[in-house]
Structures are given as structure tokens and as C-alpha cells.
Design an enzyme around this catalytic site. Structure first.
Site, PDB file in Angstrom:
ATOM      1  N   SER A 117     -13.865 -32.196  10.886  1.00  0.00           N
ATOM      2  CA  SER A 117     -13.566 -32.016   9.467  1.00  0.00           C
ATOM      3  C   SER A 117     -12.059 -31.910   9.290  1.00  0.00           C
ATOM      4  O   SER A 117     -11.409 -31.086   9.938  1.00  0.00           O
ATOM      5  CB  SER A 117     -14.260 -30.753   8.940  1.00  0.00           C
ATOM      6  OG  SER A 117     -13.961 -30.550   7.582  1.00  0.00           O
ATOM      7  N   LYS A 132     -14.867 -36.307   8.674  1.00  0.00           N
ATOM      8  CA  LYS A 132     -15.169 -35.742   7.357  1.00  0.00           C
ATOM      9  C   LYS A 132     -13.870 -35.442   6.636  1.00  0.00           C
ATOM     10  O   LYS A 132     -12.988 -34.770   7.190  1.00  0.00           O
ATOM     11  CB  LYS A 132     -16.010 -34.469   7.481  1.00  0.00           C
ATOM     12  CG  LYS A 132     -16.339 -33.853   6.122  1.00  0.00           C
ATOM     13  CD  LYS A 132     -17.442 -32.814   6.217  1.00  0.00           C
ATOM     14  CE  LYS A 132     -16.929 -31.438   6.552  1.00  0.00           C
ATOM     15  NZ  LYS A 132     -18.005 -30.408   6.433  1.00  0.00           N
ATOM     16  N   LYS A 139     -12.088 -33.914   3.074  1.00  0.00           N
ATOM     17  CA  LYS A 139     -12.249 -33.098   1.883  1.00  0.00           C
ATOM     18  C   LYS A 139     -11.729 -33.864   0.667  1.00  0.00           C
ATOM     19  O   LYS A 139     -10.688 -34.549   0.742  1.00  0.00           O
ATOM     20  CB  LYS A 139     -11.485 -31.776   2.020  1.00  0.00           C
ATOM     21  CG  LYS A 139     -11.966 -30.894   3.174  1.00  0.00           C
ATOM     22  CD  LYS A 139     -13.334 -30.302   2.898  1.00  0.00           C
ATOM     23  CE  LYS A 139     -13.732 -29.314   3.986  1.00  0.00           C
ATOM     24  NZ  LYS A 139     -15.024 -28.665   3.715  1.00  0.00           N
ATOM     25  N   ASP A 159     -16.480 -34.564   1.601  1.00  0.00           N
ATOM     26  CA  ASP A 159     -17.009 -33.232   1.301  1.00  0.00           C
ATOM     27  C   ASP A 159     -16.301 -32.690   0.067  1.00  0.00           C
ATOM     28  O   ASP A 159     -15.088 -32.526   0.050  1.00  0.00           O
ATOM     29  CB  ASP A 159     -16.796 -32.294   2.491  1.00  0.00           C
ATOM     30  CG  ASP A 159     -17.387 -30.911   2.264  1.00  0.00           C
ATOM     31  OD1 ASP A 159     -18.121 -30.727   1.275  1.00  0.00           O
ATOM     32  OD2 ASP A 159     -17.121 -30.006   3.084  1.00  0.00           O
ATOM     33  N   GLU A 209     -20.936 -34.834   0.616  1.00  0.00           N
ATOM     34  CA  GLU A 209     -21.473 -33.490   0.842  1.00  0.00           C
ATOM     35  C   GLU A 209     -21.212 -32.583  -0.355  1.00  0.00           C
ATOM     36  O   GLU A 209     -20.091 -32.484  -0.843  1.00  0.00           O
ATOM     37  CB  GLU A 209     -20.835 -32.894   2.096  1.00  0.00           C
ATOM     38  CG  GLU A 209     -21.401 -31.534   2.487  1.00  0.00           C
ATOM     39  CD  GLU A 209     -20.766 -30.988   3.756  1.00  0.00           C
ATOM     40  OE1 GLU A 209     -21.077 -29.844   4.117  1.00  0.00           O
ATOM     41  OE2 GLU A 209     -19.946 -31.704   4.377  1.00  0.00           O
ATOM     42  N   ASP A 240     -25.127 -28.614   1.458  1.00  0.00           N
ATOM     43  CA  ASP A 240     -24.575 -27.566   2.313  1.00  0.00           C
ATOM     44  C   ASP A 240     -24.885 -26.219   1.671  1.00  0.00           C
ATOM     45  O   ASP A 240     -25.924 -25.610   1.925  1.00  0.00           O
ATOM     46  CB  ASP A 240     -23.074 -27.797   2.475  1.00  0.00           C
ATOM     47  CG  ASP A 240     -22.354 -26.725   3.289  1.00  0.00           C
ATOM     48  OD1 ASP A 240     -22.987 -25.737   3.698  1.00  0.00           O
ATOM     49  OD2 ASP A 240     -21.135 -26.865   3.511  1.00  0.00           O
ATOM     50  N   LYS A 261     -25.932 -24.894   8.791  1.00  0.00           N
ATOM     51  CA  LYS A 261     -25.025 -23.888   9.343  1.00  0.00           C
ATOM     52  C   LYS A 261     -25.834 -22.626   9.616  1.00  0.00           C
ATOM     53  O   LYS A 261     -26.463 -22.073   8.702  1.00  0.00           O
ATOM     54  CB  LYS A 261     -23.884 -23.589   8.365  1.00  0.00           C
ATOM     55  CG  LYS A 261     -22.946 -24.768   8.160  1.00  0.00           C
ATOM     56  CD  LYS A 261     -21.853 -24.440   7.160  1.00  0.00           C
ATOM     57  CE  LYS A 261     -20.905 -25.624   6.974  1.00  0.00           C
ATOM     58  NZ  LYS A 261     -19.910 -25.364   5.908  1.00  0.00           N
ATOM     59  N   GLY A 281     -19.602 -26.510  10.726  1.00  0.00           N
ATOM     60  CA  GLY A 281     -18.771 -25.465  11.304  1.00  0.00           C
ATOM     61  C   GLY A 281     -18.200 -24.558  10.225  1.00  0.00           C
ATOM     62  O   GLY A 281     -18.184 -24.893   9.042  1.00  0.00           O
TER      63      GLY A 281
END
Length: 370
Positions: free
Chosen positions: A137, A163, A165, A190, A215, A240, A264, A292
């Protein structure tokens, strides 16, 4: 049978090597509660509370978890005889939600349970993979050069999935630049709940970039509007924050809210609940990967064990220790080679606790005895 005779809470503060930025803000200093659980026969198990200082991810914080652990959860199990970690569900049944606090203790009990059996945590969970595929990420960066450097470094380490953001105003521009420079690499976006259905046109526009998934684009506690959005998108939605239990996962699947789940352990209340979610996803054909939480090697070890399950079929956010910490509290370091991480085969979580490092990062402790 294990009799829990002592629990120590280690309040730990660590500094990330590089600040991590998402749509909510930036994290540089990271606080944890490390749980050390001891049995009558002298065994030690380790768990980790992955809540943040502020309630931006979920409603839990280090402070709320401390209260729940000290005043409710630890008194419920201290001095108790436990045959299997699943029994903690009944011990904790009177406590609504607070999954990260529950998961912290449950993780230590799973570690003890595996050590008692002389097996790795992955083995007792039912994991089959000797290696797991790793993704990474990458937080929001100040400029394109920093972003491209982070991606290049990740690709050089062999990560199987990147991934990125995103947030309003930094979405189409960011993803389009990445796609022009890296047309074939596996990329997902994400949003950390940064959008609403009013942003439908922007989210539809992301369809053209061949993303693995988007996400949590909408509200952190939403299932219904995600279902409406998923009908409008070709790109898979991954949930998530909306998934905090197996019941949430079932509702999301039935509503059509997502096609992928980011699992998670801390967010759903522990490994026992995680296994229920994995079974459901396997039965329903829903893709799963393990996320994570900018955690230490203790939580990372639990996640590696879970990711060794066959139902986890996509690379997760389980990257090398070196990407986050100059010094971790576990040994050996987690290392990604050719995009994969070896699943430990030693009893329990498979990593030793570096007591010197733990002491160095600990700001205070609290002890509880039967």
C-alpha cells in the site's frame, strides 16, 4: 487446557520510517498495545492491538481499547482454563463490538494454543501455503516523482500488487498518470470512504483504467449504497471498514455490495471471526485478501498465518518490515523475496520477540495476575 495466569499490557510507541498519508490524514508516530499472556505452565503468547490514537479508521482508539482490556476483557479470562481460542467468543459475548480490543487478547491466546500443540499458527488455522503473495500500500505523495519512486521501489522488490490511495481531486489525475507510466501492473485504488453517490461520474470514470478493484469508496458503515454503486461499475468494489463481522460479510454478499473483501483481523474481532468470513467467502465465490494496519511484526505474523489459507486468493498488504520500521519488536524481519513471504513453520506465530526492542519502545506497562 491452558490456565491464563498473567497478562501484561505493553504500551508501545514507534515512529514510521516514512509518513503514511491517506484521505483522512497522515500517520508518522504509531502507538500500540502489545499483549503478553502467560499460562500456568510457563508458556507465553503474543497479541497486538492495532487501533489508532484517533478514531478516524473505526470508533476504537488506543485509549478506548485500554479501558475495555483492563476493566472488562482481561478480568473475564484471567485465571480461566481455556481449551480453544474459539471459547473467547462466549467469554466476551456480553461486550458489544470493540473488535480490536477483543482481537488483541484473542491473538495472544491463538499463539499460546499453537505453541501448546507444537504447531505453527498457520497450521492450526488450516493454512496450506508455504509462501504467500505480497502486495503493498502506497500512501498519497507530495508529487509525481515521489509516487513514481515508491512504485518503482515496490516493483523492484517484486510486489504482486500496488495499492494507491485516492481522494476527491486526487483520483482520475493520479490513476491516469500511473496507468500511462505503468500500463500493465496490477493496481487497485483505496478511497477510505472519501466519496458519496454524488461522485458517481468520477467513480465510473475509473472503470477505463483496468483497476483490480476500488476499495471502500463510500461511507465506512455502508452496505446499501455500495450495492447501488457496484451495479453501475465494471470495476470490482472491495469493502474494508464496512465489514466488521461475518454477519456484515453475509449482508454485503446478499446485497451485492462488493465482489472483494479486505480482511483485517483486528477490524473483525480476531482470527475466529476471520475464519468464519473466509468460509463464507469461499462458499460464495468472493475474492479475499488480508489488509495491514501499519502494525508491528506481531500482528504481521498473525496476518501471514491467516493469508496462508486457500480462501485468501489475492495478494494482501503484508510487506517487508524494512518498508515501515528501522527496528521492529520481532525477529527475524519479515522479508519479501520475488514478491512472496515465507510462511513460518515454527510453533505459534513463528517469530521471536526482541525483548530489548520491546523495552526500548515501551512507555509504560500494566500487569494482571490470577
Amino acid at each position: 487446557m491452558m490456565k491464563i495466569t498473567g497478562i501484561t499490557l505493553h504500551y508501545v510507541q514507534m515512529k514510521l520510517k516514512n509518513a503514511f498519508t491517506n484521505s483522512f490524514g497522515t500517520v508518522q508516530d504509531r502507538s500500540f498495545i502489545i499483549i503478553e499472556a502467560n499460562t500456568k505452565d510457563g508458556m507465553t503468547g503474543w497479541g497486538e492491538c492495532v487501533a489508532f490514537d484517533q478514531p478516524w479508521y473505526t470508533e476504537e482508539t488506543i485509549q478506548t481499547c485500554s479501558h475495555i482490556l483492563k476493566d472488562i476483557l482481561i478480568p473475564a479470562i484471567i485465571g480461566q482454563h481455556i481449551n480453544h481460542p474459539d471459547e473467547l467468543v462466549s467469554f466476551f459475548a456480553p461486550v458489544r463490538r470493540n473488535p480490536m480490543a477483543k482481537s488483541a487478547i484473542e491473538g495472544a491466546i491463538w499463539d499460546l494454543y499453537a505453541k501448546k500443540k507444537g504447531l505453527s499458527l498457520a497450521n492450526v488455522l488450516g493454512g496450506k501455503r508455504k509462501q504467500i503473495e505480497a502486495g503493498i500500500s502506497i500512501g498519497l505523495k507530495k508529487n509525481d516523482e515521489e509516487l513514481f519512486a515508491a512504485i518503482d521501489n515496490s516493483l523492484a522488490q517484486g510486489y504482486k500488487r500496488i495499492k494507491l490511495k485516492i481522494k476527491p481531486g486526487l483520483d482520475i489525475s493520479l490513476i491516469s498518470k500511473v496507468r500511462r507510466r505503468y500500463p500493465r501492473i496490477p493496481v487497485m485504488a483505496d478511497a477510505n470512504s472519501a466519496y458519496t453517490l454524488a461522485d458517481m461520474d468520477t467513480l465510473r470514470e475509473l472503470d477505463q483504467y483496468g483497476l483490480m478493484m476500488i476499495e471502500q469508496p463510500l461511507a465506512y458503515n455502508d452496505l446499501y449504497e455500495h450495492a447501488l454503486l457496484q451495479k453501475e461499475l465494471k470495476t470490482k468494489i472491495c469493502l474494508d471498514e464496512s465489514i466488521q463481522s461475518a454477519h456484515d460479510a453475509l449482508q454485503a454478499i446478499r446485497l451485492g455490495s462488493c465482489r472483494v473483501i479486505n480482511l483485517k483481523i483486528g477490524r473483525v474481532g480476531g482470527l475466529s471471526e476471520s475464519l468464519k468470513i473466509l468460509k463464507l467467502c469461499e462458499e460464495e465465490g468472493i475474492d479475499v485478501w488480508c489488509g495491514g494496519m501499519l502494525e508491528t511484526g506481531i500482528s504481521r505474523a498473525h496476518t501471514i498465518a491467516l493469508a496462508s489459507m486457500n480462501a485468501v486468493n489475492l495478494p494482501g498488504d503484508i510487506s517487508s518490515t524494512q518498508n515501515y520500521w528501522n527496528r521492529d519488536i520481532t525477529a527475524p524481519e519479515v522479508v519479501v523475496l520475488n514478491g512472496c513471504i515465507d510462511t513460518p513453520d515454527k510453533p505459534g506465530i513463528g517469530f521471536e520477540i526482541n525483548r530489548d526492542a520491546l523495552e526500548a519502545f515501551t512507555v509504560r506497562k500494566e500487569h494482571f495476575h490470577a
